[in-house]
Design a protein around this motif. Structure first.
Motif, PDB file in Angstrom:
ATOM      1  N   LYS A  81       0.826  -1.088  -0.120  1.00 34.90           N
ATOM      2  CA  LYS A  81      -0.056   0.078   0.178  1.00 34.90           C
ATOM      3  C   LYS A  81       1.026   1.218   0.033  1.00 34.90           C
ATOM      4  CE  LYS A  81      -3.744   2.370   2.612  1.00 34.90           C
ATOM      5  NZ  LYS A  81      -4.660   2.258   3.730  1.00 34.90           N
ATOM      6  N   LYS A  82       1.767   1.249   0.946  1.00 33.26           N
ATOM      7  CA  LYS A  82       2.759   2.279   0.860  1.00 33.26           C
ATOM      8  C   LYS A  82       3.617   2.652  -0.491  1.00 33.26           C
ATOM      9  CE  LYS A  82       6.908   4.047   3.546  1.00 33.26           C
ATOM     10  NZ  LYS A  82       7.716   3.620   4.369  1.00 33.26           N
ATOM     11  N   GLU A 128       1.065   4.252  -2.812  1.00 35.32           N
ATOM     12  CA  GLU A 128       0.986   5.430  -2.418  1.00 35.32           C
ATOM     13  C   GLU A 128       1.927   6.412  -2.930  1.00 35.32           C
ATOM     14  OE1 GLU A 128       0.389   5.611   1.757  1.00 35.32           O
ATOM     15  OE2 GLU A 128      -1.814   4.998   1.565  1.00 35.32           O
ATOM     16  N   GLN A 136       1.903   6.648  -6.748  1.00 39.10           N
ATOM     17  CA  GLN A 136       0.739   7.649  -6.803  1.00 39.10           C
ATOM     18  C   GLN A 136       1.314   9.066  -6.536  1.00 39.10           C
ATOM     19  OE1 GLN A 136      -2.073   6.942  -8.483  1.00 39.10           O
ATOM     20  NE2 GLN A 136      -2.801   9.079  -8.320  1.00 39.10           N
ATOM     21  N   LYS A 137       1.732   9.418  -5.737  1.00 38.21           N
ATOM     22  CA  LYS A 137       2.496  10.714  -5.432  1.00 38.21           C
ATOM     23  C   LYS A 137       3.473  10.826  -6.500  1.00 38.21           C
ATOM     24  CE  LYS A 137       1.953  10.632  -0.408  1.00 38.21           C
ATOM     25  NZ  LYS A 137       2.483  10.635   1.013  1.00 38.21           N
TER      26      LYS A 137
END
Length: 443
Positions: free
Chosen positions: A285-286, A289, A292-293
């Motif tokens: 998940k990290k 993320e 995505q960032k």
């Protein structure tokens, strides 16, 4: 295969293991038993267990003898005998177990191959306790081959136990799981709680070993064998209640502790796997993320670059428009003076036609320039169609000051000089020809 290992006497089965015992740690033949069996054989009272009627004699007592056994008397060798011989490991294991019980119980009443006729199905099948001590109410049932471990046999033994304590012992070759369901040994474990596995080195009691094991599934569904007691057979003993002990510890209690530890390890492993899975999911998940960032930041920077490029293009276009507007405003004034050429914001030179007044880039003019005509010229259309433009114009010869002489500039009109080929060879001529006919030979 071993030699014939049992005989029938007075309707009772006598195994060759019955002649062995342990005294002060020494494994010996029992003299009284040997003498009794020899007397029985001399009186023709030992018979073949297959029912053929042949008389047997005991072959035992010689320390150099490879195997103790019963054999048919020479007078009966012609009889049709169908006895099934017993495997060597099986009989050696029974000898070792007989010595163990004599050593640990000390009752002197250990009977072997005690039959139980409790199945009346029209066959001659019979089941038996491998060993029985009537005084201690203790029995051992030994299984050499897993194929002999049947629910029917175990049920018969259980139903006829009454107040007898039974222990089931299997040969070590039946052990091991390797992930598979230990079907036969589980039949014993379901009744006894655990399994006892015997390994021997011939008939030597002092080298025989016993393992106490149980079987259970791990988290992956594989069957595991857990050994919770392992030692020499003589290190296992019985208390007054016939509880089996190992180094003084109750084997059932040891099993309970081992089973608890096994389940505890599975629970710990289960929790560890959950943590690992959660950590992996959190890490995944990290990572998503962060990716995505990074994508959002890339898109943001891309939009900023595009906006910057748009602003730069708009600024450049505005600057160009302002320059063009400025050029347009100053264009008329620029063509009135002939001291400096007229250029637009993009560096294009502009010329005004002296004949039609057309203002255009220099590429649309046949010729242009010259003293007093720096920003003037003749456009291509006038050169082709205007007779006035093609008329010869005499420009007075004027010497240029010596200190300003330029070999690339026409000294007559100030126009550019160009190299040409003529009838008499190469020469330099004025680019304003035919208005200016200045030439200079090249030496």
């Amino acid at each position: 295969m071993a030699q014939r290992t049992e005989a029938i006497c007075d309707g009772k089965t006598i195994g060759i293991e019955s002649i062995f015992t342990i005294i002060n740690g020494k494994q010996i033949n029992i003299p009284e038993k040997l003498n009794w069996l020899r007397e029985k054989s001399r009186n023709n009272e030992l018979f073949c267990p297959c029912g053929c009627g042949a008389n047997l004699i005991l072959v035992a007592g010689d320390r150099n003898l490879r195997e103790q056994h019963f054999r048919i008397k020479d007078s009966d060798t012609e009889l049709e005998c169908t006895v099934v011989t017993e495997g060597k490991t099986s009989i050696d294991s029974k000898i070792v177990l007989k010595c163990w019980l004599d050593d640990k119980l000390g009752t002197g009443d250990i009977d072997s191959r005690v039959p139980i006729r409790a199945v009346d199905d029209g066959t001659d099948r019979k089941y038996e306790f491998s060993f029985l001590s009537d005084k201690r109410k203790l029995a051992i049932s030994y299984f050499h081959d897993r194929a002999n471990i049947t629910d029917e046999k175990l049920d018969v033994l259980d139903m006829n136990r009454q107040d007898i304590k039974i222990y089931y012992v299997a040969d070590i070759m039946n052990g091991g799981a390797e992930g598979q369901f230990p079907e036969w040994l589980m039949k014993i474990q379901s009744r006894q709680g655990y399994c006892l596995l015997l390994s021997i080195n011939g008939i030597d009691y002092n080298e025989a070993r016993l393992e106490a094991v149980f079987y259970d599934q791990d988290l992956d569904g594989l069957w595991c064998e857990t050994i919770f007691a392992d030692g020499l057979l003589r290190e296992f003993e019985f208390d007054d209640d016939n509880t089996l002990l190992f180094h003084g510890a109750d084997l059932s209690s040891e099993y309970d502790k081992a089973w608890y530890e096994f389940r505890k390890k599975q629970d710990i492993e289960h929790d560890r796997r959950i943590r690992v899975q959660e950590e992996r999911e959190a890490e995944h998940k990290k990572r998503l993320e962060e990716e995505q960032k990074l994508r959002e930041e890339y898109e943001r920077q891309k939009r900023e670059r595009e906006k910057l490029l748009i602003r730069e293009r708009e600024a450049a276009e505005a600057k160009k428009r302002r320059a063009q507007e400025e050029f347009a405003r100053n264009m008329a004034e620029g063509f009135e003076q002939q001291d400096a050429p007229v250029f637009d914001a993009d560096g294009n030179r502009w010329i005004k036609c002296e004949f039609c007044g057309k203002i255009a880039m220099a590429k649309e003019f046949t010729f242009y320039g010259g003293r007093g005509h720096l920003n003037l010229g003749t456009c291509s259309e006038c050169s082709r169609n205007n007779p006035e433009a093609t008329a010869e114009i005499n420009i007075p010869h004027k010497d240029r000051p010596a200190n300003r002489y330029d070999p690339t500039i026409c000294p007559e009109c100030g126009a550019r000089l160009v190299e040409r080929n003529g009838r008499n060879g190469r020469f330099v001529g004025c680019s304003s020809y035919p208005r200016c006919k200045y030439t200079r030979s090249i030496r």
